[in-house]
Design a protein around this motif. Structure first.
Motif, short mmCIF file in Angstrom:
data_model
loop_
_atom_site.label_atom_id
_atom_site.label_comp_id
_atom_site.label_asym_id
_atom_site.label_seq_id
_atom_site.Cartn_x
_atom_site.Cartn_y
_atom_site.Cartn_z
N THR A 140 0.82 -1.20 0.00
CA THR A 140 0.00 0.00 0.00
C THR A 140 0.86 1.26 0.00
O THR A 140 1.95 1.30 0.58
N ASP A 141 0.37 2.28 -0.68
CA ASP A 141 1.06 3.57 -0.70
C ASP A 141 0.37 4.57 0.23
O ASP A 141 0.66 5.77 0.20
N GLY A 142 -0.54 4.05 1.05
CA GLY A 142 -1.21 4.91 2.02
C GLY A 142 -2.38 5.70 1.47
O GLY A 142 -2.97 6.49 2.19
N THR A 143 -2.72 5.48 0.19
CA THR A 143 -3.82 6.23 -0.40
C THR A 143 -5.16 5.69 0.08
O THR A 143 -5.28 4.57 0.58
N ARG A 144 -6.17 6.52 -0.09
CA ARG A 144 -7.53 6.13 0.33
C ARG A 144 -8.01 4.93 -0.46
O ARG A 144 -8.72 4.07 0.09
N MET A 145 -7.61 4.82 -1.74
CA MET A 145 -8.02 3.70 -2.56
C MET A 145 -7.54 2.38 -1.98
O MET A 145 -8.29 1.42 -1.84
N HIS A 146 -6.26 2.31 -1.62
CA HIS A 146 -5.71 1.07 -1.08
C HIS A 146 -6.36 0.72 0.25
O HIS A 146 -6.62 -0.47 0.53
N LYS A 147 -6.64 1.72 1.08
CA LYS A 147 -7.31 1.45 2.34
C LYS A 147 -8.70 0.89 2.11
O LYS A 147 -9.14 -0.04 2.80
N LEU A 148 -9.40 1.47 1.12
CA LEU A 148 -10.74 0.99 0.80
C LEU A 148 -10.71 -0.45 0.30
O LEU A 148 -11.54 -1.28 0.71
N ILE A 149 -9.74 -0.76 -0.56
CA ILE A 149 -9.65 -2.12 -1.10
C ILE A 149 -9.35 -3.13 0.01
O ILE A 149 -9.89 -4.24 0.01
N ILE A 150 -8.51 -2.76 0.96
CA ILE A 150 -8.21 -3.65 2.07
C ILE A 150 -9.48 -3.94 2.86
O ILE A 150 -9.76 -5.10 3.23
N ILE A 151 -10.28 -2.90 3.11
CA ILE A 151 -11.54 -3.08 3.84
C ILE A 151 -12.50 -3.96 3.05
O ILE A 151 -13.15 -4.87 3.59
N VAL A 152 -12.62 -3.70 1.72
CA VAL A 152 -13.54 -4.47 0.88
C VAL A 152 -13.13 -5.94 0.83
O VAL A 152 -13.97 -6.84 0.98
N MET A 153 -11.83 -6.20 0.63
CA MET A 153 -11.37 -7.59 0.56
C MET A 153 -11.53 -8.30 1.90
O MET A 153 -11.85 -9.50 1.95
N ALA A 154 -11.33 -7.57 2.99
CA ALA A 154 -11.55 -8.17 4.31
C ALA A 154 -13.01 -8.51 4.51
O ALA A 154 -13.35 -9.58 5.06
N ALA A 155 -13.91 -7.63 4.04
CA ALA A 155 -15.34 -7.90 4.12
C ALA A 155 -15.71 -9.12 3.28
O ALA A 155 -16.52 -9.96 3.69
N THR B 248 -13.74 -11.61 2.61
CA THR B 248 -13.24 -12.78 3.34
C THR B 248 -14.22 -13.23 4.41
O THR B 248 -14.54 -14.43 4.53
N VAL B 249 -14.75 -12.26 5.18
CA VAL B 249 -15.69 -12.58 6.25
C VAL B 249 -17.00 -13.12 5.68
O VAL B 249 -17.52 -14.15 6.14
N LEU B 250 -17.54 -12.44 4.66
CA LEU B 250 -18.81 -12.86 4.09
C LEU B 250 -18.72 -14.22 3.41
O LEU B 250 -19.64 -15.05 3.52
N MET B 251 -17.62 -14.45 2.68
CA MET B 251 -17.44 -15.76 2.04
C MET B 251 -17.28 -16.86 3.07
O MET B 251 -17.81 -17.97 2.89
N SER B 252 -16.59 -16.59 4.15
CA SER B 252 -16.44 -17.59 5.22
C SER B 252 -17.79 -17.89 5.85
O SER B 252 -18.12 -19.06 6.13
N LEU B 253 -18.60 -16.83 6.07
CA LEU B 253 -19.93 -17.03 6.63
C LEU B 253 -20.81 -17.82 5.67
O LEU B 253 -21.53 -18.75 6.07
N GLY B 254 -20.75 -17.48 4.37
CA GLY B 254 -21.53 -18.22 3.38
C GLY B 254 -21.11 -19.68 3.29
O GLY B 254 -21.95 -20.57 3.15
N PHE B 255 -19.81 -19.92 3.37
CA PHE B 255 -19.29 -21.29 3.33
C PHE B 255 -19.80 -22.09 4.52
O PHE B 255 -20.21 -23.26 4.39
#
Length: 418
Positions: A73-88, A90-97
């Motif tokens: 990450t370069d500290g930009t808002r975009m990278h922070k947003l993507i980290i949050i989205v991918m983490a979400a 991960t959680v949702l897919m684990s719950l669905g599984f």
């Protein structure tokens, strides 16, 4: 002059968006073929082996993306947003599984009319997560937590009403992601306008990545609707690999495609350190670091004398140095002679020439190309394109035909006869 014939406009459209159209057709064909052959998979093999593998692969991939992006990450808002989205994800897919393994796939086999509202709300959350990436790139800073909640509110309310009352709102829950996608298409034009206000070549920006991403999401949304109405559990095989493909492309774009908004910010900072002020330039405040949509207002506020003086400086520099012959020429480069803020420079061009920066530079490049084609007929088209600042002969021919109505070869032949 612009092309006047509909035939030429249609030819230019297909020429410009050929890669997007081809991409969409190939992806749609792959999805159709997958839907045709997925029922051939034995249900037990799919439920016990293939589906767990798909879920595990998606969960692992999303978790890996969180780690990779956080490491690079370069500290930009975009990278922070993507980290949050991918983490979400991960959680949702684990719950669905977990739900699939705990309760099986019995409800899905009966299609939409057996699906509860909460299941469709679950799909809406996934869809909105997919749309977070293009939303942030098209409108940086627009996606805030209150707006995310506001976007999630309609499906949450509809899901609750569907569960507690006798209202059947599942049609709305299925169509809602597509409605959000349609609204997102509106931002593409604004994004392209901003790019044209700052860049002299659309090759460097590649606006078509937006269309390709939205085409992927659109096909995924239509596939989801078809899945909701289907009675074949193995159809989920198609939706799962399609989601994996979208996430893979998203990660590739995030890590390797430069963010044009951030590029302009960085160049603005560099320009503010190295700029050489022209002795006659009317200096404005320091350059802005955030995109501004009403750039022309700055030029309109300035006096006519100020605009006229700066226009004379600009035209003298353009005629003498011919900076437009560089394919990397950008709006920020004007600050070499006019150390003014970016929105004023953009507004100055809009007010004085009636066009944006991209169109302004294109006019100069086309005029330079005409001069070379007329005075140096021995030059090849590729050589003319390079000397005029075009990244390729293909792009040169496309832009030349759009601006004049003729290909370079046709223009030369027409002038020889004249």
């Amino acid at each position: 002059m612009r092309m006047g014939g509909g035939k030429m406009n249609l030819r230019y459209f297909f020429s410009e968006y050929k890669s997007v159209i081809l991409f969409g057709v190939i992806l749609a064909a792959c999805v159709v073929v997958s839907y045709i052959f997925s029922p051939l998979i034995p249900l037990k093999i799919y439920s016990d082996i293939i589906q767990p593998i798909q879920y595990t692969a998606l969960i692992t991939f999303c978790f890996g993306n969180v780690w990779i992006v956080s490491r690079h990450t370069d500290g930009t808002r975009m990278h922070k947003l993507i980290i949050i989205v991918m983490a979400a994800w991960t959680v949702l897919m684990s719950l669905g599984f977990f739900i699939k393994m705990r309760y099986g796939t019995h409800g899905v086999a009966e299609g939409l009319f057996s699906m509860h509202g909460w299941e469709l709300v679950f799909g809406n959350v996934f869809a909105l997560l997919l749309l977070a990436y293009p939303t942030e790139l098209l409108r940086p800073g627009w996606l805030t937590f209150p707006k995310v909640v506001l976007q999630l509110l309609p499906p949450l309310v509809a899901g609750a009403l569907d569960y507690w009352l006798d209202f059947d709102l599942r049609w709305f829950l299925v169509a809602y992601p597509l409605l959000m996608l349609v609204l997102l298409f509106r931002h593409i034009r604004a994004y392209r306008i901003w790019c044209e206000e700052n860049y002299s070549s659309m090759d460097d920006i590649d606006v078509q990545w937006v269309w390709k991403y939205l085409v992927m999401v659109l096909i995924s949304g239509l596939s989801y609707i078809y899945l909701c109405f289907s009675t074949e559990p193995t159809y989920q095989f198609t939706q799962m690999w399609l989601l994996f493909f979208i996430l893979f492309i998203s990660t590739e774009q995030i890590l390797f495609r430069p963010d044009p908004w951030q590029t302009v910010r960085n160049r603005a900072k560099q320009a503010s350190k190295s700029v050489k002020s022209h002795p006659k330039a009317v200096v404005e405040p320091e350059p802005e670091t955030e995109p501004k949509q009403d750039a022309q207002d700055d030029a309109e506020i300035a006096s006519e004398e100020t605009n006229a003086a700066n226009r004379a400086i600009l035209e003298e520099w353009i005629a003498t140095e011919k900076p437009y012959c560089s394919p990397d020429f950008r709006l920020e480069d004007l600050r070499v002679v006019l150390p003014l803020n970016r929105s004023y420079l953009s507004g100055l061009i809009n007010a004085e020439y009636g066009c944006n920066f991209y169109q302004y530079v294109t006019r100069h490049r086309i005029e330079e190309a005409k001069r070379l084609l007329k005075e140096q007929p021995e030059l090849k088209i590729q050589e003319v394109a390079e000397q005029c600042g075009f990244s390729s002969s293909t792009m040169f021919g496309r832009v030349f035909a759009r601006e004049t109505g003729f290909t370079p070869t046709e223009w030369v032949a027409r002038n020889e006869k004249a």
